[in-house]
Motif scaffolding. Structure first.
Motif, short mmCIF file in Angstrom:
data_model
loop_
_atom_site.label_atom_id
_atom_site.label_comp_id
_atom_site.label_asym_id
_atom_site.label_seq_id
_atom_site.Cartn_x
_atom_site.Cartn_y
_atom_site.Cartn_z
N GLN A 715 0.76 -1.18 0.02
CA GLN A 715 0.18 -0.05 -0.07
C GLN A 715 0.86 1.24 0.12
OE1 GLN A 715 -3.40 -0.10 -0.35
NE2 GLN A 715 -2.85 -2.20 -0.74
N ALA A 716 2.04 1.19 0.75
CA ALA A 716 2.90 2.50 0.88
C ALA A 716 3.71 2.70 -0.35
CB ALA A 716 3.98 2.23 2.07
N LEU A 717 4.04 1.58 -1.09
CA LEU A 717 4.60 1.54 -2.25
C LEU A 717 3.76 2.14 -3.44
CD1 LEU A 717 6.73 -1.73 -2.41
CD2 LEU A 717 7.83 0.55 -2.46
N PHE A 718 2.42 1.64 -3.32
CA PHE A 718 1.34 2.08 -4.54
C PHE A 718 1.42 3.67 -4.26
CE2 PHE A 718 -2.91 3.10 -5.69
CZ PHE A 718 -2.84 2.73 -6.88
N ARG A 719 0.99 4.08 -2.98
CA ARG A 719 0.90 5.45 -2.94
C ARG A 719 2.20 6.35 -3.14
NH1 ARG A 719 -3.67 6.12 -4.19
NH2 ARG A 719 -2.95 8.55 -3.99
N LEU A 720 3.39 5.96 -2.88
CA LEU A 720 4.56 6.56 -3.23
C LEU A 720 4.73 6.66 -4.61
CD1 LEU A 720 7.57 7.54 -2.67
CD2 LEU A 720 8.13 5.19 -2.65
N GLY A 721 4.16 5.44 -5.44
CA GLY A 721 4.46 5.18 -6.85
C GLY A 721 3.32 6.46 -7.54
N ILE A 722 2.07 6.61 -7.16
CA ILE A 722 0.89 7.56 -7.53
C ILE A 722 1.79 8.78 -7.34
CG2 ILE A 722 -1.05 8.50 -6.98
CD1 ILE A 722 -1.13 5.97 -8.62
N VAL A 723 2.33 9.25 -5.94
CA VAL A 723 2.55 10.44 -5.74
C VAL A 723 3.93 11.01 -6.65
CG1 VAL A 723 3.81 12.01 -3.74
CG2 VAL A 723 1.82 10.50 -3.23
N THR A 724 4.85 10.28 -6.83
CA THR A 724 6.00 10.55 -7.53
C THR A 724 5.63 10.74 -9.21
OG1 THR A 724 6.56 8.11 -7.60
CG2 THR A 724 7.76 9.56 -5.92
N VAL A 725 4.61 10.08 -9.55
CA VAL A 725 3.81 10.09 -10.88
C VAL A 725 3.40 11.45 -11.07
CG1 VAL A 725 2.19 9.66 -12.46
CG2 VAL A 725 3.83 7.78 -11.41
N GLY A 726 2.55 11.81 -10.04
CA GLY A 726 2.10 13.37 -10.11
C GLY A 726 3.21 14.45 -10.14
N LEU A 727 4.33 14.11 -9.56
CA LEU A 727 5.43 15.01 -9.41
C LEU A 727 6.32 14.88 -10.65
CD1 LEU A 727 6.66 14.69 -5.84
CD2 LEU A 727 5.33 16.51 -6.63
N ARG A 728 5.87 14.04 -11.55
CA ARG A 728 6.63 13.41 -12.68
C ARG A 728 7.98 13.16 -12.35
NH1 ARG A 728 3.92 15.15 -17.18
NH2 ARG A 728 2.36 16.74 -17.19
N ARG A 729 8.34 12.55 -11.24
CA ARG A 729 9.63 11.83 -10.88
C ARG A 729 9.59 10.47 -11.20
NH1 ARG A 729 9.55 14.68 -4.81
NH2 ARG A 729 10.62 12.55 -4.49
N TYR A 730 9.56 10.13 -12.48
CA TYR A 730 9.18 8.76 -13.01
C TYR A 730 10.38 7.69 -12.57
CZ TYR A 730 5.77 11.33 -15.81
OH TYR A 730 4.80 12.12 -16.25
N GLU A 731 11.50 8.00 -12.51
CA GLU A 731 12.62 7.42 -11.95
C GLU A 731 12.26 6.77 -10.65
OE1 GLU A 731 14.89 6.23 -13.83
OE2 GLU A 731 14.86 7.46 -15.71
N GLU A 732 11.68 7.55 -9.74
CA GLU A 732 11.22 7.05 -8.42
C GLU A 732 9.99 6.08 -8.70
OE1 GLU A 732 11.58 10.10 -5.16
OE2 GLU A 732 12.50 11.40 -6.75
N SER A 733 9.24 6.39 -9.50
CA SER A 733 7.86 5.88 -9.47
C SER A 733 8.30 4.30 -10.19
CB SER A 733 7.15 6.51 -10.55
OG SER A 733 6.87 7.83 -10.33
N VAL A 734 8.89 4.07 -11.00
CA VAL A 734 9.34 2.62 -11.47
C VAL A 734 9.55 1.85 -10.54
CG1 VAL A 734 10.75 1.38 -13.09
CG2 VAL A 734 9.91 3.61 -13.91
N PRO A 735 10.68 2.06 -9.69
CA PRO A 735 11.15 0.94 -8.73
C PRO A 735 10.13 0.85 -7.47
CG PRO A 735 12.32 2.89 -8.51
CD PRO A 735 11.59 3.05 -9.80
N ALA A 736 9.36 1.59 -7.51
CA ALA A 736 8.06 1.56 -6.57
C ALA A 736 7.05 0.57 -7.04
CB ALA A 736 7.55 2.90 -6.10
N PHE A 737 6.69 0.72 -8.30
CA PHE A 737 5.66 0.01 -8.91
C PHE A 737 6.29 -1.33 -9.27
CE2 PHE A 737 3.12 3.80 -9.84
CZ PHE A 737 1.96 3.31 -9.23
N GLU A 738 7.48 -1.63 -9.42
CA GLU A 738 8.28 -2.97 -9.69
C GLU A 738 8.20 -3.67 -8.27
OE1 GLU A 738 11.76 -2.16 -12.99
OE2 GLU A 738 12.11 -1.73 -10.82
N ARG A 739 8.28 -3.09 -7.29
CA ARG A 739 8.22 -3.78 -5.84
C ARG A 739 6.90 -4.15 -5.59
NH1 ARG A 739 10.16 -7.26 -2.46
NH2 ARG A 739 9.27 -6.61 -0.19
N TYR A 740 5.97 -3.10 -5.81
CA TYR A 740 4.45 -3.53 -5.58
C TYR A 740 4.07 -4.51 -6.44
CZ TYR A 740 -0.30 -2.60 -5.77
OH TYR A 740 -1.97 -2.55 -5.49
#
Length: 813
Positions: A715-740
């Motif tokens: 759940q925490a990784l999913f929200r991290l991924g969503i938040v970083t997508v909104g910030l266009r920080r895709y390099e952080e979003s990718v590992p979050a969704f991979e682990r999720y």
């Protein structure tokens, strides 16, 4: 001379032969050839008997007795002296009879036939009195005016006193010994006066007439100093030092024992010096001069080691360890204890070895060397059992159980506590048995063996009843009631609580009665009888108020609040809890006040009185911070955050959660810590502060991962991924969704897996990882095709086509 004597025997001159034998015997005695001397004295006595020289025969027999006693043949010496006494019994030569009786007394004393020695000495003293009276022409009362010198003899009285002392009849020995000393003083015989005064001092010491004993020891030591008998002077000074310690005249004791040590050192008497140094150590210890005491005892141990006296060396080392512990030099005390225990083991003294092992364990425990302390107490236990020392065994088990509990070795502690309790029950020490059973209760509770804890508590009650400890029995019944409430045996808890209340009421312990009533109240609530609980808790409040104990009154008010709440009387419950908080504050019990305010806050939240709840929780937080209870401080902060969010006071809620995030690392509650970061991320995200929300979600995910809480980590990784997508920080979003994605597959979360594939497929295109994007989007399309979600299939295929076009462009170029 012996050959000359034989010549005279041959010529028939037996008298001259006997005289030569007597002289030869004296010469051999001077050479310490006592056995040879005894043979000559015996032959001389025979010759004098043939010649009819009664006085000389008696003299020879007396010398024979002395020689035999010196040769260790005490019973033969007694026989010889008895023959001498028989010769002079009833003689007009009273002086000879007195002398023979005195010698017989000495022989009997050497043979340890002290009662007979006392009887003989009484006869000698009576004859001496008769003779003195006759010499002075009086009647023995000192008023005669005859022509004799009236000189009295002190030896029979001295011997009588000595014999009585040897029998332990100290009170009876005082009068004759004191009289003997007085006679010797009158006669100017300072050496014998000093001997009698020494005996007198010993008797006075044994009968606790210490001030008189001190005076006698001082006088005896001074006289021995005059006569140059330094060894005897040293012994008197050493005993004087011991007596002065007992009367707490420690400065004088130090002086006396120092003088004793000097006297023995001057004589080269290492044993005497060592004992004087031990007494010096005792004097120093009594005055708190532990370092000096340790030094003195260390010197004593070294001297005794040189003489090979390992038993007393161990005594000196034991005293040294005690002094070192007094000086808080525990490491050195441990070494001294180990050496003393080894010494006692070498000389076969298991009782003292066990005692020193006990001290060793205690010192090791003080040094927090608990594993070694356990070993020491286990050794003490083994030594005590081998020696059949039940007291030592109980002592070892008692201490061993304590250290095992301290070390957290609860499973081992169960058996030890049981054995210790059984030992004290066997000895009839039921109070200590109850103490051990109380420790066993704690151990069972730590092990989660609650029913066994209740049984142990019941046994403790029985032990205290057997001990006749009424107050303790009442307290134990109260603790039993608490334990029964804990396991839900409410009816039994009420019965036990009423027993406790009744005992306390009879003994006049109003506070104890009130405590029992509060436990009954909890049990009644558990039984679903809140009305009865209200009545009982009200009585408890009244009793605590009468006793003037604000803190316990507050506890009872808190309990009353629970009872009123259970009865549905919420307004009265809130009022009771509020009163409890005030009482805790008046008693300066910040922990109690904090707990009460925490409870009050829960009630206010349930009634939607959020503003009041905020004020209440803020006060609780401050109190828990002051008393150092981070777990409760964190819980209060979380509740405060809830109230602030209900009031839409977002900024304050964020600040509260940030503070909670700094508090929980000081606890062992990693679950709450991770939840705090997750809720902080959610709140910041809701407030549009995604930049701050991202690190909060990231930290929450780390903590959930450490706890292997995969669901919440996801759940925490999913929200991290969503938040970083909104910030266009895709390099952080990718590992979050991979682990999720991995977590969803591990936990068979099909819905989450689909969402992760769809999000990851689009992000991989955005970050230029086209080959991976093709694969992931193909998986996403297949996943949603199986679930019949055509829109998501089309979106996945669209992402896949973007990736393929990008790959073709890269190939064309």
């Amino acid at each position: 001379m012996e050959r000359a004597a034989l010549v005279h025997v041959g010529t028939g001159d037996r008298r001259r032969a006997a005289q030569l034998l007597l002289e030869s015997g004296h010469a051999l005695m001077g050479m310490r050839r006592t056995a040879d001397a005894a043979a000559l004295f015996d032959r001389a006595a025979g010759c004098f008997r043939h010649t009819g020289d009664v006085v000389l025969e008696g003299t020879a027999l007396t010398n024979l007795g002395t020689a035999l006693a010196g040769d260790g043949r005490a019973d033969e010496a007694v026989t010889a002296c008895e023959r001498a006494v028989a010769i002079f019994r009833g003689s007009t030569e009273r002086l000879f009879e007195i002398a023979m009786l005195t010698n017989l007394s000495n022989a009997l004393t050497a043979a340890k036939r002290f009662a007979e020695a006392a009887d003989v000495s009484r006869r000698a003293a009576a004859l001496a009195d008769e003779r003195a009276a006759a010499s002075s022409g009086g009647t023995g009362d000192g008023t005669g005016a005859g022509t004799g010198d009236g000189r009295r003899e002190g030896i029979p009285l001295h011997n009588l006193g000595n014999a009585l002392i040897r029998q332990g009849r100290f009170e009876e020995s005082i009068a004759p010994t004191r009289e003997a000393a007085a006679i010797y003083r009158e006669n100017g015989d300072h050496g014998r006066e000093a001997d009698s005064l020494g005996n007198l001092a010993d008797a006075l010491y044994a009968t606790d007439r210490l001030d008189e004993a001190i005076t006698a020891y001082r006088r005896s030591a001074a006289l021995f100093n005059e006569t140059g008998e330094r060894g005897k002077e040293g012994r008197m000074l050493s005993r004087l030092g011991t007596t002065l310690v007992r009367t707490e005249r420690h400065g004088e004791a130090v002086t006396a024992t120092l003088q004793a040590a000097a006297a023995f050192r001057e004589l080269g008497d290492r044993t005497g010096e060592a004992f004087a140094l031990i007494n010096l150590g005792n004097a120093f210890t009594a005055t708190g001069r532990y370092a000096e005491a340790a030094t003195a005892c260390g010197k004593a141990a070294a001297l005794l080691r040189e003489t090979g006296d390992h038993g007393h060396e161990a005594d000196a080392l034991a005293n040294r360890s005690e002094a070192l512990a007094g000086a808080e030099r525990y490491e050195e005390a441990v070494t001294a204890c180990e050496q003393a225990a080894a010494g006692y083991r070498e000389v076969g003294n298991p009782a003292r070895e066990g005692a020193l092992l006990h001290s060793l364990g205690t010192h090791l425990f003080q040094l927090h060397r608990t594993a070694e302390a356990i070993t020491a107490f286990e050794r003490e236990l083994a030594v005590s059992r081998e020696a059949g020392d039940r007291d030592g065994e109980r002592s070892a088990l008692h201490s061993l159980s304590l250290v095992l509990v301290y070390e957290g070795r609860y499973a081992d502690a169960v058996s030890v506590c049981e054995q210790a309790a059984a030992g004290y029950r066997e000895a009839g020490e039921h109070g200590t048995e109850a103490e051990l059973l109380g420790r066993l209760v704690s151990v069972f509770m730590e092990l989660g063996r609650v029913e066994e804890a209740v049984t142990a508590r019941e046994r403790a009650v029985a032990a205290l009843r057997a001990a006749g400890d009424v107050r303790g029995e009442g307290a134990a019944y109260g603790e039993l009631a608490e334990a029964l409430v804990h396991v839900g045996r409410y009816e039994e808890a009420v019965t036990a609580g009423r027993h406790a209340a009744r005992i306390h009421r009879r003994s006049g312990d109003r506070a104890g009665e009130a405590r029992a009533l509060t436990v009954i109240g909890r049990a009644l609530i558990g039984q679903g009888k809140p009305k009865k609980a209200v009545s009982v808790c009200t009585q408890a409040v009244d009793l605590f108020r009468e006793a003037g104990d604000g803190r316990t009154e507050a506890e009872a008010l808190h309990q009353l609040g629970d009872a009123l709440a259970a009865a549905g009387r919420r307004a009265e419950s809130a009022a009771a809890v509020q009163r409890a908080a005030v009482r805790y504050r008046d008693a300066d019990d910040q922990r109690g006040e904090g707990l009460t305010l925490y409870r009050q806050g829960e009630t206010l939240m349930a009634e939607r009185r959020y503003e009041e709840a905020v004020t209440t929780y803020r006060r609780a937080v401050a109190l828990f911070e002051v008393v150092g209870l981070p777990g409760l401080e964190g819980s209060a902060l979380l509740n405060l955050c809830r109230a602030l969010r209900e009031l839409d006071r977002g900024e304050e809620a964020v600040a509260t959660l940030r503070r909670a995030a700094t508090v929980y690392p000081r606890t062992d509650d990693r679950e709450r810590e991770s939840q705090v970061h997750f809720h902080l991320g959610q709140l910041l995200e809701q407030m549009g502060r995604r930049q701050e929300a991202a690190p909060a979600y990231h930290r929450a995910a780390e903590l959930f991962r450490a706890r292997q809480d995969h669901h919440n980590e996801g759940q925490a990784l999913f929200r991290l991924g969503i938040v970083t997508v909104g910030l266009r920080r895709y390099e952080e979003s990718v590992p979050a969704f991979e682990r999720y994605l991995r977590i969803c597959r591990e936990t068979s979360d099909g819905t989450g897996e689909g969402t992760a594939l769809l999000m990851l497929g689009g992000l991989l295109v955005d970050v230029g990882r086209y080959e991976e994007a093709v694969t992931v989007n193909a998986q996403a399309a297949e996943h949603f095709r199986r679930s019949g979600n055509s829109n998501s299939v089309n979106l996945a295929l669209s992402h896949k086509q973007k990736a393929l076009r990008a790959l073709r462009r890269a190939g064309d170029s």
